[in-house]
Design a protein around this motif. Structure first.
Motif, mmCIF file in Angstrom:
data_model
loop_
_atom_site.group_PDB
_atom_site.id
_atom_site.type_symbol
_atom_site.label_atom_id
_atom_site.label_comp_id
_atom_site.label_asym_id
_atom_site.label_seq_id
_atom_site.Cartn_x
_atom_site.Cartn_y
_atom_site.Cartn_z
ATOM 1 N N ARG A 279 0.764 -1.040 -0.052
ATOM 2 C CA ARG A 279 -0.128 -0.041 -0.120
ATOM 3 C C ARG A 279 0.883 1.267 -0.009
ATOM 4 N NH1 ARG A 279 -4.630 -1.181 4.441
ATOM 5 N NH2 ARG A 279 -5.872 -2.774 3.183
ATOM 6 N N LYS A 280 0.523 2.160 -0.724
ATOM 7 C CA LYS A 280 1.022 3.548 -0.795
ATOM 8 C C LYS A 280 1.062 4.279 0.552
ATOM 9 C CE LYS A 280 1.121 4.058 -5.588
ATOM 10 N NZ LYS A 280 0.692 4.727 -6.791
ATOM 11 N N HIS A 281 -0.193 4.227 1.337
ATOM 12 C CA HIS A 281 -0.541 5.034 2.347
ATOM 13 C C HIS A 281 -0.673 4.283 3.571
ATOM 14 C CE1 HIS A 281 -0.740 8.646 -0.466
ATOM 15 N NE2 HIS A 281 -1.489 7.836 -1.053
ATOM 16 N N LYS A 282 -0.046 4.505 4.482
ATOM 17 C CA LYS A 282 -0.420 3.844 5.930
ATOM 18 C C LYS A 282 -1.325 4.433 6.701
ATOM 19 C CE LYS A 282 4.044 1.465 6.969
ATOM 20 N NZ LYS A 282 4.806 1.008 7.837
ATOM 21 N N PHE A 283 -2.323 3.937 7.055
ATOM 22 C CA PHE A 283 -3.167 4.614 8.105
ATOM 23 C C PHE A 283 -2.704 4.866 9.276
ATOM 24 C CE2 PHE A 283 -5.727 2.122 4.987
ATOM 25 C CZ PHE A 283 -6.499 3.127 4.264
ATOM 26 N N ALA A 284 -2.967 5.953 9.898
ATOM 27 C CA ALA A 284 -2.759 6.496 11.236
ATOM 28 C C ALA A 284 -3.803 6.774 12.161
ATOM 29 C CB ALA A 284 -1.667 7.634 11.443
ATOM 30 N N ALA A 285 -3.836 6.196 13.333
ATOM 31 C CA ALA A 285 -5.083 6.615 14.220
ATOM 32 C C ALA A 285 -5.100 8.470 14.420
ATOM 33 C CB ALA A 285 -4.820 6.046 15.500
ATOM 34 N N GLU A 286 -6.275 8.825 14.359
ATOM 35 C CA GLU A 286 -6.507 10.044 14.619
ATOM 36 C C GLU A 286 -7.808 10.356 15.572
ATOM 37 O OE1 GLU A 286 -7.357 12.212 11.006
ATOM 38 O OE2 GLU A 286 -5.566 11.325 9.765
ATOM 39 N N VAL A 287 -7.709 11.436 16.315
ATOM 40 C CA VAL A 287 -8.772 11.720 17.257
ATOM 41 C C VAL A 287 -9.206 12.909 16.647
ATOM 42 C CG1 VAL A 287 -9.290 12.554 19.791
ATOM 43 C CG2 VAL A 287 -7.159 10.855 19.149
ATOM 44 N N ALA A 288 -10.719 12.722 16.427
ATOM 45 C CA ALA A 288 -11.381 13.577 15.876
ATOM 46 C C ALA A 288 -11.719 14.756 17.213
ATOM 47 C CB ALA A 288 -12.909 13.146 15.438
ATOM 48 N N THR A 289 -11.324 16.115 16.834
ATOM 49 C CA THR A 289 -11.456 17.079 18.033
ATOM 50 C C THR A 289 -12.375 18.268 17.647
ATOM 51 O OG1 THR A 289 -9.491 18.283 17.026
ATOM 52 C CG2 THR A 289 -9.246 16.488 18.977
ATOM 53 N N SER A 290 -13.051 17.867 16.388
ATOM 54 C CA SER A 290 -14.011 18.983 15.884
ATOM 55 C C SER A 290 -14.925 19.233 17.159
ATOM 56 C CB SER A 290 -14.517 18.745 14.662
ATOM 57 O OG SER A 290 -15.087 17.457 14.607
ATOM 58 N N SER A 291 -15.584 18.298 17.537
ATOM 59 C CA SER A 291 -16.685 18.536 18.462
ATOM 60 C C SER A 291 -16.160 18.863 19.882
ATOM 61 C CB SER A 291 -17.644 17.250 18.461
ATOM 62 O OG SER A 291 -16.913 16.148 19.216
ATOM 63 N N LEU A 292 -14.771 18.643 19.993
ATOM 64 C CA LEU A 292 -14.389 19.177 21.397
ATOM 65 C C LEU A 292 -14.616 20.481 21.673
ATOM 66 C CD1 LEU A 292 -12.915 17.844 23.950
ATOM 67 C CD2 LEU A 292 -10.867 18.551 22.654
ATOM 68 N N ASN A 293 -14.764 21.398 20.943
ATOM 69 C CA ASN A 293 -14.822 22.918 21.047
ATOM 70 C C ASN A 293 -16.485 23.051 21.455
ATOM 71 O OD1 ASN A 293 -12.002 23.457 20.098
ATOM 72 N ND2 ASN A 293 -12.629 23.836 18.294
ATOM 73 N N ASP A 294 -17.109 22.459 20.877
ATOM 74 C CA ASP A 294 -18.564 22.716 21.100
ATOM 75 C C ASP A 294 -18.599 22.127 22.680
ATOM 76 O OD1 ASP A 294 -18.999 23.499 18.733
ATOM 77 O OD2 ASP A 294 -19.684 21.569 17.868
ATOM 78 N N ILE A 295 -18.271 20.976 23.066
ATOM 79 C CA ILE A 295 -18.562 20.394 24.378
ATOM 80 C C ILE A 295 -17.958 21.567 25.551
ATOM 81 C CG2 ILE A 295 -17.828 18.616 25.778
ATOM 82 C CD1 ILE A 295 -17.925 16.668 23.398
ATOM 83 N N MET A 296 -16.644 22.081 25.103
ATOM 84 C CA MET A 296 -16.064 22.904 26.095
ATOM 85 C C MET A 296 -16.888 24.036 26.243
ATOM 86 S SD MET A 296 -13.619 21.338 27.508
ATOM 87 C CE MET A 296 -12.722 22.628 28.191
ATOM 88 N N PHE A 297 -17.335 24.774 25.063
ATOM 89 C CA PHE A 297 -18.312 25.995 25.101
ATOM 90 C C PHE A 297 -19.401 25.615 25.936
ATOM 91 C CE2 PHE A 297 -21.898 28.348 23.402
ATOM 92 C CZ PHE A 297 -21.278 29.337 23.543
ATOM 93 N N PHE A 298 -20.061 24.460 25.642
ATOM 94 C CA PHE A 298 -21.324 24.211 26.642
ATOM 95 C C PHE A 298 -20.827 24.075 27.992
ATOM 96 C CE2 PHE A 298 -23.045 22.905 22.535
ATOM 97 C CZ PHE A 298 -24.275 24.111 22.690
ATOM 98 N N LEU A 299 -19.985 23.421 28.434
ATOM 99 C CA LEU A 299 -19.497 23.149 29.853
ATOM 100 C C LEU A 299 -19.212 24.758 30.371
ATOM 101 C CD1 LEU A 299 -17.041 20.309 29.702
ATOM 102 C CD2 LEU A 299 -19.313 20.385 30.816
#
Length: 130
Positions: A5-25
């Motif tokens: 395979r040309k590309h290896k898959f790397a584990a990622e953490v989706a942080t797009s909703s983290l901003n919303d959660i912090m705002f509501f808290l």
């Protein structure tokens, strides 16, 4: 023949909703901190259909079910109530006292407190629950 395979898959953490959660808290804690009142003595207040908000500096006089008197969370002897109110209200132009009275007490107890305020020319306002 080996296929790579040309590309290896790397584990990622989706942080797009983290901003919303912090705002509501943050919003939640801000609302709770403004609603919380540090001068709270647990009383069962009588109910009223209409209510009035005060915007001046006020002193809270609370009387619980055991007839213990508190001025802004400080215990006061009922015999010294008049002198304590006089010393607290000495420098205030329009003195106002919010009376928080337990609903299990008699009307005579309330009248005694209101007479003390009338004697000192202090505006007394009764606190009620909705």
């Amino acid at each position: 023949m080996k296929l790579r395979r040309k590309h290896k898959f790397a584990a990622e953490v989706a942080t797009s909703s983290l901003n919303d959660i912090m705002f509501f808290l943050l919003l939640f804690f801000l609302i709770i901190s403004t609603v919380a009142n540090p001068n709270v003595i647990k009383l069962l207040l009588p109910k009223a259909a209409a209510s009035q908000q005060l915007s001046k500096k006020q002193v809270t006089l609370s009387v619980d079910a055991n007839k213990q008197y508190f001025i802004d969370k400080k215990p006061v002897d009922p015999a010294n109530l008049e002198t304590e109110l006089k010393t607290i209200m000495a420098g205030i132009a329009e003195p106002t006292v919010v009376v928080r009275f337990d609903k299990t007490l008699t009307v005579q107890d309330l009248v005694d407190v209101l007479q003390t305020g009338a004697k000192l020319n202090i505006k007394m306002v009764m606190a009620t629950s909705k």
